[in-house]
Design a protein around this motif. Structure first.
Motif, mmCIF file in Angstrom:
data_model
loop_
_atom_site.group_PDB
_atom_site.id
_atom_site.type_symbol
_atom_site.label_atom_id
_atom_site.label_comp_id
_atom_site.label_asym_id
_atom_site.label_seq_id
_atom_site.Cartn_x
_atom_site.Cartn_y
_atom_site.Cartn_z
ATOM 1 N N GLN A 2 0.790 -1.214 0.000
ATOM 2 C CA GLN A 2 0.000 0.000 0.000
ATOM 3 C C GLN A 2 0.832 1.279 0.000
ATOM 4 O O GLN A 2 0.552 2.194 -0.725
ATOM 5 C CB GLN A 2 -0.935 0.003 1.228
ATOM 6 C CG GLN A 2 -1.882 -1.161 1.266
ATOM 7 C CD GLN A 2 -2.882 -1.111 0.139
ATOM 8 O OE1 GLN A 2 -3.278 -0.062 -0.313
ATOM 9 N NE2 GLN A 2 -3.282 -2.267 -0.349
ATOM 10 N N GLU A 24 11.319 -10.949 -0.012
ATOM 11 C CA GLU A 24 9.877 -11.146 0.166
ATOM 12 C C GLU A 24 9.362 -12.293 -0.709
ATOM 13 O O GLU A 24 8.530 -13.079 -0.265
ATOM 14 C CB GLU A 24 9.117 -9.846 -0.124
ATOM 15 C CG GLU A 24 9.357 -8.764 0.919
ATOM 16 C CD GLU A 24 8.943 -9.173 2.313
ATOM 17 O OE1 GLU A 24 7.820 -9.695 2.484
ATOM 18 O OE2 GLU A 24 9.739 -8.965 3.249
ATOM 19 N N ARG A 74 1.467 -13.536 4.521
ATOM 20 C CA ARG A 74 1.208 -12.170 4.960
ATOM 21 C C ARG A 74 0.999 -11.255 3.768
ATOM 22 O O ARG A 74 1.356 -11.582 2.646
ATOM 23 C CB ARG A 74 2.366 -11.659 5.811
ATOM 24 C CG ARG A 74 3.650 -11.453 5.049
ATOM 25 C CD ARG A 74 4.796 -11.155 5.986
ATOM 26 N NE ARG A 74 5.892 -10.492 5.307
ATOM 27 C CZ ARG A 74 7.027 -10.171 5.889
ATOM 28 N NH1 ARG A 74 7.214 -10.461 7.158
ATOM 29 N NH2 ARG A 74 7.973 -9.558 5.225
ATOM 30 N N ARG A 75 0.424 -10.118 4.074
ATOM 31 C CA ARG A 75 0.224 -9.046 3.088
ATOM 32 C C ARG A 75 0.997 -7.840 3.598
ATOM 33 O O ARG A 75 0.765 -7.373 4.710
ATOM 34 C CB ARG A 75 -1.260 -8.711 2.971
ATOM 35 C CG ARG A 75 -1.568 -7.556 2.015
ATOM 36 C CD ARG A 75 -3.062 -7.285 1.956
ATOM 37 N NE ARG A 75 -3.554 -6.704 3.191
ATOM 38 C CZ ARG A 75 -3.614 -5.397 3.448
ATOM 39 N NH1 ARG A 75 -3.194 -4.524 2.570
ATOM 40 N NH2 ARG A 75 -4.106 -4.966 4.591
ATOM 41 N N ASN A 76 1.925 -7.362 2.797
ATOM 42 C CA ASN A 76 2.700 -6.198 3.215
ATOM 43 C C ASN A 76 1.880 -4.934 3.010
ATOM 44 O O ASN A 76 1.278 -4.733 1.958
ATOM 45 C CB ASN A 76 4.019 -6.120 2.453
ATOM 46 C CG ASN A 76 4.964 -7.218 2.878
ATOM 47 O OD1 ASN A 76 4.786 -7.834 3.924
ATOM 48 N ND2 ASN A 76 5.975 -7.484 2.081
ATOM 49 N N PHE A 95 3.288 -5.411 8.108
ATOM 50 C CA PHE A 95 2.537 -6.433 7.373
ATOM 51 C C PHE A 95 1.338 -6.891 8.189
ATOM 52 O O PHE A 95 1.239 -6.644 9.386
ATOM 53 C CB PHE A 95 3.433 -7.624 7.012
ATOM 54 C CG PHE A 95 4.007 -8.366 8.192
ATOM 55 C CD1 PHE A 95 3.317 -9.409 8.781
ATOM 56 C CD2 PHE A 95 5.258 -8.023 8.696
ATOM 57 C CE1 PHE A 95 3.851 -10.098 9.866
ATOM 58 C CE2 PHE A 95 5.804 -8.706 9.779
ATOM 59 C CZ PHE A 95 5.105 -9.745 10.361
ATOM 60 N N GLU A 96 0.433 -7.579 7.492
ATOM 61 C CA GLU A 96 -0.736 -8.186 8.128
ATOM 62 C C GLU A 96 -0.684 -9.682 7.861
ATOM 63 O O GLU A 96 -0.524 -10.102 6.714
ATOM 64 C CB GLU A 96 -2.013 -7.610 7.538
ATOM 65 C CG GLU A 96 -3.276 -8.259 8.079
ATOM 66 C CD GLU A 96 -4.533 -7.759 7.390
ATOM 67 O OE1 GLU A 96 -5.594 -7.851 8.025
ATOM 68 O OE2 GLU A 96 -4.460 -7.318 6.227
ATOM 69 N N ILE A 98 -2.198 -13.063 7.086
ATOM 70 C CA ILE A 98 -3.434 -13.427 6.389
ATOM 71 C C ILE A 98 -4.344 -14.266 7.290
ATOM 72 O O ILE A 98 -5.556 -14.075 7.302
ATOM 73 C CB ILE A 98 -3.121 -14.201 5.091
ATOM 74 C CG1 ILE A 98 -2.245 -13.367 4.156
ATOM 75 C CG2 ILE A 98 -4.397 -14.664 4.397
ATOM 76 C CD1 ILE A 98 -2.818 -12.053 3.723
ATOM 77 N N ARG A 148 2.724 -4.032 -4.918
ATOM 78 C CA ARG A 148 2.471 -5.401 -5.388
ATOM 79 C C ARG A 148 1.009 -5.666 -5.346
ATOM 80 O O ARG A 148 0.317 -5.388 -4.486
ATOM 81 C CB ARG A 148 3.178 -6.412 -4.477
ATOM 82 C CG ARG A 148 4.638 -6.344 -4.655
ATOM 83 C CD ARG A 148 5.234 -7.457 -3.849
ATOM 84 N NE ARG A 148 6.651 -7.307 -3.845
ATOM 85 C CZ ARG A 148 7.491 -8.285 -3.827
ATOM 86 N NH1 ARG A 148 7.077 -9.497 -3.799
ATOM 87 N NH2 ARG A 148 8.766 -8.089 -3.810
#
Length: 148
Positions: A2, A24, A74-76, A95-96, A98, A148
């Motif tokens: 983001q 990553e 994870r989602r960065n 990061f989050e 998932i 991404r």
């Protein structure tokens, strides 16, 4: 991703972005050989993880091989890159996870070596689970060029 902020010499930033992207991708694919190659191979290397303190590349490599299934997906959310010198930089990622939505942080200090950029010191941690987002969590959504 983001949000992305970058500080420093453009050529060094480009190299750090590529190294971070390689890391990553290897993390997401659980490419242990690539992950090992991106960390400095020596006793000086340190990785503090969510549940472990690892000193030296041998301990880090052993941890990766013992971890079933690799890193949790994870989602960065955000990546900040700061050039400290032409051969040293710091990459910080929020990061989050998932699986449970928990927010984590990763900081890596990279150093340019004869064979390329290598992580010298890394830290990974999770914020405490909370039913509401922390007021200290700053997430700004943008259309970053390297998203991404």
């Amino acid at each position: 991703m983001q949000t992305e902020r970058q500080f420093g010499d453009p050529a060094t930033l480009t190299a750090l972005i590529a190294a971070s992207d390689d890391y990553e991708a290897a993390l997401a694919q659980n490419d242990i050989t690539m992950l090992d190659s991106l960390f400095y191979d020596g006793p000086e290397t340190i990785r503090f993880g969510v549940t472990e303190n690892l000193f030296g590349s041998a301990e880090i490599a052993a941890f990766r091989r013992a971890r079933t299934g690799g890193a949790p997906p994870r989602r960065n959310i955000r990546r900040d890159i700061a050039v400290l010198s032409p051969d040293t930089g710091c990459v910080s990622i929020v990061f989050e996870r998932i699986s449970d939505g928990r927010i984590g942080r990763q900081t890596q200090t990279w150093q340019r070596q004869a064979g390329g950029w290598r992580v010298m010191v890394a830290h990974v941690s999770l914020l405490p689970a909370s039913p509401q987002p922390s007021p200290m969590l700053h997430v700004k959504e943008t259309n970053a060029p390297n998203a991404r």
